[in-house]
Design a protein around this motif. Sequence first.
Motif, PDB file in Angstrom:
ATOM      1  N   UNK A  13       8.401  -5.018  55.261  1.00 46.08           N
ATOM      2  CA  UNK A  13       7.323  -5.116  53.866  1.00 46.08           C
ATOM      3  C   UNK A  13       7.472  -6.522  53.765  1.00 46.08           C
ATOM      4  N   UNK A  14       6.636  -7.454  53.742  1.00 45.54           N
ATOM      5  CA  UNK A  14       6.662  -8.879  53.480  1.00 45.54           C
ATOM      6  C   UNK A  14       6.111  -8.991  52.144  1.00 45.54           C
ATOM      7  N   UNK A  15       6.610  -9.783  51.116  1.00 36.81           N
ATOM      8  CA  UNK A  15       6.350 -10.024  49.692  1.00 36.81           C
ATOM      9  C   UNK A  15       5.637 -11.303  49.563  1.00 36.81           C
ATOM     10  N   UNK A  16       4.852 -11.280  48.633  1.00 37.34           N
ATOM     11  CA  UNK A  16       4.231 -12.801  48.152  1.00 37.34           C
ATOM     12  C   UNK A  16       4.198 -12.625  46.795  1.00 37.34           C
ATOM     13  N   UNK A  17       4.662 -13.626  46.302  1.00 38.25           N
ATOM     14  CA  UNK A  17       4.837 -13.609  44.464  1.00 38.25           C
ATOM     15  C   UNK A  17       4.015 -14.989  44.184  1.00 38.25           C
ATOM     16  N   UNK A  18       3.177 -14.783  43.222  1.00 36.39           N
ATOM     17  CA  UNK A  18       2.358 -15.800  42.677  1.00 36.39           C
ATOM     18  C   UNK A  18       2.045 -15.471  41.226  1.00 36.39           C
ATOM     19  N   UNK A  19       2.571 -16.313  40.480  1.00 37.97           N
ATOM     20  CA  UNK A  19       2.168 -16.483  39.236  1.00 37.97           C
ATOM     21  C   UNK A  19       2.618 -15.157  38.366  1.00 37.97           C
ATOM     22  N   UNK A  20       3.737 -14.533  38.637  1.00 38.12           N
ATOM     23  CA  UNK A  20       4.070 -13.135  38.026  1.00 38.12           C
ATOM     24  C   UNK A  20       3.521 -12.144  38.772  1.00 38.12           C
ATOM     25  N   UNK A  21       2.699 -12.093  39.838  1.00 39.84           N
ATOM     26  CA  UNK A  21       2.142 -11.245  40.590  1.00 39.84           C
ATOM     27  C   UNK A  21       2.976 -10.983  41.769  1.00 39.84           C
ATOM     28  N   UNK A  22       2.749  -9.682  42.155  1.00 37.40           N
ATOM     29  CA  UNK A  22       3.722  -9.358  43.635  1.00 37.40           C
ATOM     30  C   UNK A  22       2.709  -8.723  44.618  1.00 37.40           C
ATOM     31  N   UNK A  23       2.446  -9.239  45.619  1.00 41.08           N
ATOM     32  CA  UNK A  23       1.549  -8.662  46.811  1.00 41.08           C
ATOM     33  C   UNK A  23       2.600  -8.249  48.032  1.00 41.08           C
ATOM     34  N   UNK A  24       2.472  -7.170  48.356  1.00 40.14           N
ATOM     35  CA  UNK A  24       3.027  -6.273  49.651  1.00 40.14           C
ATOM     36  C   UNK A  24       2.183  -6.220  50.807  1.00 40.14           C
ATOM     37  N   UNK A  25       2.734  -6.473  52.030  1.00 42.00           N
ATOM     38  CA  UNK A  25       2.254  -6.301  53.346  1.00 42.00           C
ATOM     39  C   UNK A  25       2.999  -5.482  54.097  1.00 42.00           C
ATOM     40  N   UNK A  26       2.721  -4.173  54.315  1.00 40.98           N
ATOM     41  CA  UNK A  26       3.821  -3.506  55.359  1.00 40.98           C
ATOM     42  C   UNK A  26       3.249  -3.685  56.773  1.00 40.98           C
ATOM     43  N   UNK A  27       4.297  -3.751  57.471  1.00 40.90           N
ATOM     44  CA  UNK A  27       3.844  -3.602  59.248  1.00 40.90           C
ATOM     45  C   UNK A  27       4.789  -2.584  59.878  1.00 40.90           C
ATOM     46  N   UNK A  28       4.042  -2.006  60.791  1.00 37.72           N
ATOM     47  CA  UNK A  28       5.001  -0.699  61.550  1.00 37.72           C
ATOM     48  C   UNK A  28       4.981  -0.967  63.027  1.00 37.72           C
ATOM     49  N   UNK A  29       5.947  -0.883  63.436  1.00 39.86           N
ATOM     50  CA  UNK A  29       5.708  -0.754  65.185  1.00 39.86           C
ATOM     51  C   UNK A  29       6.100   0.635  65.582  1.00 39.86           C
ATOM     52  N   UNK A  30       5.506   1.340  66.132  1.00 38.24           N
ATOM     53  CA  UNK A  30       5.844   2.637  66.587  1.00 38.24           C
ATOM     54  C   UNK A  30       5.287   3.141  68.124  1.00 38.24           C
ATOM     55  N   UNK A  31       6.025   4.114  68.801  1.00 41.27           N
ATOM     56  CA  UNK A  31       5.470   4.291  70.150  1.00 41.27           C
ATOM     57  C   UNK A  31       4.916   5.829  69.934  1.00 41.27           C
ATOM     58  N   UNK A  32       4.268   6.137  70.997  1.00 40.09           N
ATOM     59  CA  UNK A  32       3.639   7.616  70.937  1.00 40.09           C
ATOM     60  C   UNK A  32       2.386   7.733  70.246  1.00 40.09           C
ATOM     61  N   UNK A  33       2.310   9.098  69.774  1.00 40.67           N
ATOM     62  CA  UNK A  33       1.074   9.479  68.811  1.00 40.67           C
ATOM     63  C   UNK A  33       1.610   9.267  67.190  1.00 40.67           C
ATOM     64  N   UNK A  34       0.542   9.238  66.766  1.00 41.88           N
ATOM     65  CA  UNK A  34       0.496   9.210  65.188  1.00 41.88           C
ATOM     66  C   UNK A  34      -0.156   8.270  64.407  1.00 41.88           C
ATOM     67  N   UNK A  35      -0.316   8.674  63.128  1.00 41.30           N
ATOM     68  CA  UNK A  35      -0.678   7.612  62.209  1.00 41.30           C
ATOM     69  C   UNK A  35       0.225   7.042  61.197  1.00 41.30           C
TER      70      UNK A  35
END
Length: 93
Positions: A13-35
Amino acid sequence: QHNPGGRILDARVTQRHENGRVFLTPTMEFVGEGTPECWLTAPDGSVTALAPGVETEVQDPQLWWPNGLGEQPLYTVQAWLVAALMLLQCCVH
């Protein structure tokens, strides 16, 4: 534990902080089937869905303060790999 349907290789999860606000961007690597699915649980127990690869603003973020300067609320992120309504693997950070 090996799961033949799919497996999470990495979850971040990457965080970005800006003027008291917080933004998150998750990334996932996986193999095989699935969501891939990600969930953020706040210190008050509220849960927010995080879409992998999409930046999401945390509502009313409780910021972590250095020792002795304030509270240190703990958020939990769960990364799930789901196929056919069955949980294949879950990582908790």
